[in-house]
Write a protein that holds these residues in place. Structure first.
Motif, PDB file in Angstrom:
ATOM      1  N   VAL A  40      10.728  13.921  10.907  1.00 53.95           N
ATOM      2  CA  VAL A  40       9.394  14.110  10.344  1.00 53.95           C
ATOM      3  C   VAL A  40       8.455  14.675  11.413  1.00 53.95           C
ATOM      4  N   ALA A  41       7.792  15.759  11.090  1.00 52.70           N
ATOM      5  CA  ALA A  41       6.815  16.350  12.008  1.00 52.70           C
ATOM      6  C   ALA A  41       5.581  15.454  12.058  1.00 52.70           C
ATOM      7  N   PRO A  42       4.920  15.347  13.223  1.00 54.42           N
ATOM      8  CA  PRO A  42       3.755  14.455  13.358  1.00 54.42           C
ATOM      9  C   PRO A  42       2.665  14.694  12.311  1.00 54.42           C
ATOM     10  N   GLY A  43       2.441  15.936  11.961  1.00 54.45           N
ATOM     11  CA  GLY A  43       1.404  16.228  10.979  1.00 54.45           C
ATOM     12  C   GLY A  43       1.756  15.824   9.570  1.00 54.45           C
ATOM     13  N   GLU A  44       2.999  15.393   9.355  1.00 53.31           N
ATOM     14  CA  GLU A  44       3.454  15.024   8.015  1.00 53.31           C
ATOM     15  C   GLU A  44       3.810  13.545   7.916  1.00 53.31           C
ATOM     16  N   PHE A  45       3.459  12.763   8.949  1.00 55.42           N
ATOM     17  CA  PHE A  45       3.827  11.350   8.957  1.00 55.42           C
ATOM     18  C   PHE A  45       3.376  10.634   7.690  1.00 55.42           C
ATOM     19  N   LEU A 105       6.953   4.380  10.357  1.00 53.21           N
ATOM     20  CA  LEU A 105       6.528   5.127  11.543  1.00 53.21           C
ATOM     21  C   LEU A 105       5.121   4.747  11.985  1.00 53.21           C
ATOM     22  N   HIS A 106       4.211   4.584  11.024  1.00 51.36           N
ATOM     23  CA  HIS A 106       2.842   4.205  11.378  1.00 51.36           C
ATOM     24  C   HIS A 106       2.813   2.837  12.051  1.00 51.36           C
ATOM     25  N   LYS A 107       3.516   1.887  11.466  1.00 50.99           N
ATOM     26  CA  LYS A 107       3.524   0.537  12.035  1.00 50.99           C
ATOM     27  C   LYS A 107       4.166   0.541  13.422  1.00 50.99           C
ATOM     28  N   GLY A 109       0.826  -1.201   0.000  1.00 45.24           N
ATOM     29  CA  GLY A 109       0.000   0.000   0.000  1.00 45.24           C
ATOM     30  C   GLY A 109       0.856   1.246   0.000  1.00 45.24           C
ATOM     31  N   GLU A 110       0.209   2.405   0.184  1.00 43.91           N
ATOM     32  CA  GLU A 110       0.925   3.672   0.224  1.00 43.91           C
ATOM     33  C   GLU A 110       1.823   3.744   1.451  1.00 43.91           C
ATOM     34  N   GLU A 168       2.273  11.757   4.669  1.00 43.56           N
ATOM     35  CA  GLU A 168       2.820  12.284   3.418  1.00 43.56           C
ATOM     36  C   GLU A 168       4.282  11.897   3.229  1.00 43.56           C
ATOM     37  N   ARG A 169       5.088  12.072   4.288  1.00 43.53           N
ATOM     38  CA  ARG A 169       6.513  11.780   4.165  1.00 43.53           C
ATOM     39  C   ARG A 169       6.778  10.277   4.089  1.00 43.53           C
ATOM     40  N   GLU A 170       6.031   9.503   4.877  1.00 41.30           N
ATOM     41  CA  GLU A 170       6.279   8.063   4.859  1.00 41.30           C
ATOM     42  C   GLU A 170       5.934   7.481   3.491  1.00 41.30           C
ATOM     43  N   GLU A 171       4.886   7.989   2.866  1.00 41.10           N
ATOM     44  CA  GLU A 171       4.519   7.526   1.521  1.00 41.10           C
ATOM     45  C   GLU A 171       5.660   7.785   0.533  1.00 41.10           C
ATOM     46  N   LYS A 172       6.263   8.977   0.607  1.00 39.81           N
ATOM     47  CA  LYS A 172       7.348   9.321  -0.320  1.00 39.81           C
ATOM     48  C   LYS A 172       8.629   8.554   0.012  1.00 39.81           C
TER      49      LYS A 172
END
Length: 219
Positions: A191-196, A128-130, A122-123, A198-202
């Protein structure tokens, strides 16, 4: 990330440390500890690996110490526990659990390697999410989310649970690590929390591009 205005001297910061063999992880954690101490903060380390180590706190601590992530080397104490706090539920009613020590800290710094997942595509895959869901969710969270994936997609679970965690668990920063084809440190990004997302996808796209592959299209 310019954390200075967002934190106060004397506040505690829980740093997640996983069970995957990440290159230079001890040095990376030590460097982060020194940076946070430079802001007057009091960092401590939390083994974040779901149910690895048999779901036993002492075994999880031994795993990260085996990678060289010790209190003596990093300069930060280790708080290992399997205790969690139920911090809420997703809109679909999936309960969300978080490591108790990390939840009680003034701030949380999520450290994780961004890489393709072995089972899910997936994206957002492994990163970080995991680490927030499975790692800091400990055995209780890992058990629930793995079961929930049977009813919802991996992307639905990972984004819904992450939204609850980011809104309630005082995550102040992420440190994303990408390795190259030789399992060496290729990139480290704050990575700032609000960008988790977007940045993790890239960064996942970069990680996939750096993976070794056979030098021909057809066999």
């Amino acid at each position: 990330l310019n954390l200075g205005p967002k934190v106060n001297p004397g506040e505690s910061v829980a740093i997640s440390v996983g069970s995957r063999g990440i290159a230079n992880i001890a040095l990376i954690i030590k460097s982060l500890v020194e940076e946070l101490k430079g802001l007057g903060l009091e960092p401590f380390l939390v083994p974040a690996m779901g149910s690895h180590g048999g779901g036993i706190a002492e075994a999880q601590q031994a795993i990260i110490e085996g990678y060289g992530v010790t209190e003596e080397y990093t300069g930060a104490p280790i708080k290992a526990s399997m205790e969690t706090v139920k911090i809420g539920e997703t809109e679909d009613g999936v309960p969300v659990f978080f490591d108790q020590h990390a939840f009680e800290a003034d701030h949380v710094a999520v450290v994780g390697r961004i890489k393709p997942h072995t089972d899910f595509v997936g994206e957002i895959e492994s990163g970080l999410h995991k680490m927030m869901l499975i790692g800091l969710g400990k055995h209780e969270g890992a058990k629930i989310y793995h079961r929930a994936i049977q009813d919802y997609s991996f992307a639905e679970i990972i984004t819904a649970v992450a939204d609850v965690i980011l809104s309630k668990c005082k995550v102040v920063a992420g440190l994303a690590i990408v390795e190259n084809a030789y399992d060496e440190t290729g990139l480290i990004e704050a990575v700032a929390p609000g960008e988790f997302f977007e940045r993790e996808e890239k960064l996942l796209t970069i990680a996939k591009g750096w993976m070794p592959r056979l030098p021909f299209q057809e066999v």
